[in-house]
Design a protein around this motif. Structure first.
Motif, mmCIF file in Angstrom:
data_model
loop_
_atom_site.group_PDB
_atom_site.id
_atom_site.type_symbol
_atom_site.label_atom_id
_atom_site.label_comp_id
_atom_site.label_asym_id
_atom_site.label_seq_id
_atom_site.Cartn_x
_atom_site.Cartn_y
_atom_site.Cartn_z
ATOM 1 N N LEU A 143 0.961 -1.274 0.147
ATOM 2 C CA LEU A 143 0.071 -0.082 -0.098
ATOM 3 C C LEU A 143 0.919 1.311 -0.072
ATOM 4 O O LEU A 143 0.168 2.454 -0.148
ATOM 5 C CB LEU A 143 -0.796 -0.036 1.350
ATOM 6 N N VAL A 144 2.262 1.180 0.373
ATOM 7 C CA VAL A 144 3.090 2.136 0.375
ATOM 8 C C VAL A 144 4.129 1.817 -0.424
ATOM 9 O O VAL A 144 5.158 2.600 -0.326
ATOM 10 C CB VAL A 144 3.493 2.535 1.613
ATOM 11 N N SER A 145 4.161 1.037 -1.356
ATOM 12 C CA SER A 145 5.285 0.780 -2.242
ATOM 13 C C SER A 145 5.263 1.697 -3.430
ATOM 14 O O SER A 145 6.559 1.668 -3.985
ATOM 15 C CB SER A 145 5.058 -0.744 -2.842
ATOM 16 N N MET A 146 4.513 2.471 -3.750
ATOM 17 C CA MET A 146 4.651 3.585 -4.688
ATOM 18 C C MET A 146 5.028 3.147 -6.099
ATOM 19 O O MET A 146 5.728 3.708 -6.684
ATOM 20 C CB MET A 146 5.388 4.620 -4.274
ATOM 21 N N ASP A 147 4.212 2.244 -6.714
ATOM 22 C CA ASP A 147 4.441 1.298 -7.977
ATOM 23 C C ASP A 147 3.431 1.846 -8.806
ATOM 24 O O ASP A 147 2.147 1.523 -8.357
ATOM 25 C CB ASP A 147 4.897 -0.114 -7.892
ATOM 26 N N VAL A 148 3.546 1.845 -10.182
ATOM 27 C CA VAL A 148 2.572 2.006 -11.102
ATOM 28 C C VAL A 148 3.142 1.307 -12.271
ATOM 29 O O VAL A 148 4.228 1.341 -12.593
ATOM 30 C CB VAL A 148 2.020 3.408 -11.204
ATOM 31 N N ALA A 149 2.432 0.611 -13.264
ATOM 32 C CA ALA A 149 2.483 -0.170 -14.481
ATOM 33 C C ALA A 149 3.001 0.919 -15.265
ATOM 34 O O ALA A 149 1.962 1.795 -15.862
ATOM 35 C CB ALA A 149 1.924 -1.139 -14.868
ATOM 36 N N GLY A 150 4.086 1.038 -16.138
ATOM 37 C CA GLY A 150 4.336 1.748 -17.296
ATOM 38 C C GLY A 150 3.801 1.436 -18.486
ATOM 39 O O GLY A 150 3.203 0.156 -18.632
ATOM 40 N N ALA A 151 3.882 2.370 -19.702
ATOM 41 C CA ALA A 151 3.316 1.922 -20.889
ATOM 42 C C ALA A 151 3.974 0.683 -21.418
ATOM 43 O O ALA A 151 3.534 -0.023 -22.253
ATOM 44 C CB ALA A 151 3.463 3.228 -21.710
ATOM 45 N N ASP A 152 5.350 0.441 -21.058
ATOM 46 C CA ASP A 152 6.026 -0.486 -21.892
ATOM 47 C C ASP A 152 6.035 -1.584 -20.962
ATOM 48 O O ASP A 152 6.773 -2.821 -21.302
ATOM 49 C CB ASP A 152 7.498 0.073 -21.932
ATOM 50 N N GLY A 153 5.252 -1.854 -20.060
ATOM 51 C CA GLY A 153 5.035 -2.847 -19.158
ATOM 52 C C GLY A 153 6.051 -3.200 -18.068
ATOM 53 O O GLY A 153 5.942 -3.884 -16.870
ATOM 54 N N ARG A 154 7.035 -2.153 -17.781
ATOM 55 C CA ARG A 154 7.754 -2.033 -16.650
ATOM 56 C C ARG A 154 7.209 -1.361 -15.409
ATOM 57 O O ARG A 154 6.097 -0.749 -15.696
ATOM 58 C CB ARG A 154 9.252 -1.617 -17.032
#
Length: 465
Positions: A193-204
């Motif tokens: 919940l606090v990892s601050m990650d989102v999937a980018g357009a290129d899958g990374r």
């Protein structure tokens, strides 16, 4: 005991006779049902939150939590001002009384922008959630929902409280199903919940920055924005000095839980970051259970959207009715919009907001989510300014619910909301700024030269105990 407010610059008049007053017919329970329905937790969860997942990923729950905490301070401001000035005009009546006519007029324009744009945008999502049963055109379905909401808005407010209450139960059930399934199929721990990650357009995997969270706070504030409906209903609420504050604070607390708990569950239960960022909540529910459960949840969401439409039309019509009663427009327009029907509802104002809302369903409104976020933030900022001025002169001695930690609370809000505005997209700021500039021109050329006969904000005199 009845308290009388002292007019500010001659802007505020008591409605002891003359202008028509709305009927007081609801208490805390009815007001909370109507207000919660305007927050419409399920449609917010399924329509607005997926966009936040797309930009904030695992930081979505954190952003909504921060927004909810900020809304506590906003709710304090609304509770104090709503009991001090219980008027169907809501924000504009409060701000006009305490911060002057121009500030009140600008708040009116911002609030009208919010409440006119949001219902058709949400209504157009109905077709997506009826898809498991029937395939419909989104624009036509949205227009139908708006017309249905308009017809319901013509009824007595007490009847609408029960109609929306039944729909609200289904909303809460849908949100609960999502939460239970998400927690039961958790793929990651609470630390995510606090990892601050989102999937980018290129899958990374991309990192969510602090600036992205600040930018997302404008939409996060909008997620629970509907608690302000209690203030719009204050003129129709029994014992508003006591019940408005109770309704505002109870609604904020309940809606925050209903929205935030499923968001946490979805964050933990999404099979991977790409699925979370995609924001297809219905697809996740079906994957966690089966198509029957997915269909049930989708139908609940469709009903939630209809429910939201009904309450938003009710709210919008009260704002427009109050503006006409307060002489914001040329006299022929004021006379028509201020008419009350046989059920005590402002029927012309209801039609005036519902029918154009149906027409707006045929317009591309996607970009207006950002404009709405800016408008809500700006409106809250001006309300905070009014709250900072709420204990001057005779207002210091008027009986009202008083917020704790004054003046620190409104000062903090002014600083934080001002900073949030600076982090919004330029295009959204320009659109909102342009509308505000046009409203200022109308004020300068029409309202201000007629200050003795126009924009006379009415504060009802009876029932303010």
């Amino acid at each position: 005991m009845t308290d009388t407010l002292t007019p500010v610059e001659g802007a505020v008049v008591e409605a002891s006779h003359g202008p028509q007053k709305l009927k007081r017919s609801i208490g805390v329970v009815g007001g909370t049902l109507l207000t919660l329905s305007c927050v419409t937790p399920a449609s917010t969860l399924f329509v607005v939150v997926p966009d936040l997942f797309g930009s904030l990923g695992t930081a979505t729950a954190l952003t909504i939590a921060i927004g909810s905490l900020l809304c506590i301070a906003v709710a304090f401001c609304y509770s104090e001002l709503g009991t001090l000035i219980p008027s169907a005009g809501g924000e504009y009546a409060m701000v006009s009384t305490l911060a002057g006519r121009l500030a009140g007029w600008l708040v009116f324009v911002l609030s009208l922008l919010v409440v006119m744009v949001v219902p058709p945008v949400i209504a157009m999502g109905t077709a997506d959630y009826l898809a498991p049963i029937v395939h419909l055109d989104p624009a036509m379905t949205g227009a139908g929902v708006m017309l249905l909401a308009t017809l319901a808005g013509l009824l007595d407010l007490r009847a609408n409280a029960w109609i929306t209450g039944v729909f609200l139960v289904l909303e809460v059930i849908a949100a609960a199903v999502v939460a239970v399934l998400g927690f039961a199929h958790a793929e990651r721990g609470p630390g995510s919940l606090v990892s601050m990650d989102v999937a980018g357009a290129d899958g990374r995997t991309d990192a969510v920055t602090a600036l992205l969270i600040v930018s997302g706070l404008a939409i996060a504030l909008f997620v629970t924005q509907g608690f302000s409906t209690a203030v719009y209903l204050s003129e129709e609420m029994e014992n508003p000095r006591r019940n408005v504050a109770r309704t505002v604070l109870a609604t904020l607390g309940i809606s925050a839980v209903i929205i935030l708990v499923p968001v946490v569950a979805i964050t933990l239960g999404a099979s991977n970051l790409q699925e979370l960022t995609g924001g297809d909540i219905s697809g996740m529910v079906t994957a966690w259970s089966n198509s029957a459960v997915g269909t049930f949840v989708s139908l609940c969401v469709a009903l939630a959207i209809i429910n939201a439409g009904i309450v938003m039309v009710i709210q919008n019509s009260r704002v427009l009715f109050a503006s006409a009663r307060d002489k914001a427009w040329p006299e022929p327009v004021n006379n028509v919009l201020a008419k009350l029907g046989r059920f005590g509802s402002p029927w012309v104002a209801t039609l005036a907001v519902g029918v154009p809302g149906a027409a707006l369903c045929f317009v591309n409104l996607d970009t207006l989510y950002g404009v709405t976020g800016v408008s809500v933030t700006g409106m809250y900022l001006l309300v905070a300014v009014a709250a900072l001025l709420s204990r001057r002169g005779t207002h210091r001695h008027t009986r009202a619910w008083r917020m704790p930690l004054w003046p620190a609370m409104p000062v903090l809000l002014i600083v934080v909301l001002g900073y949030i505005l600076t982090q919004q997209e330029t295009a959204h700021l320009l659109w909102t700024g342009g509308i505000t500039a046009a409203a200022t021109v109308y004020w300068a050329l029409y309202l201000r030269p007629r200050r003795e006969t126009r924009w006379l904000v009415t504060v009802p005199q009876d029932g303010r105990d």
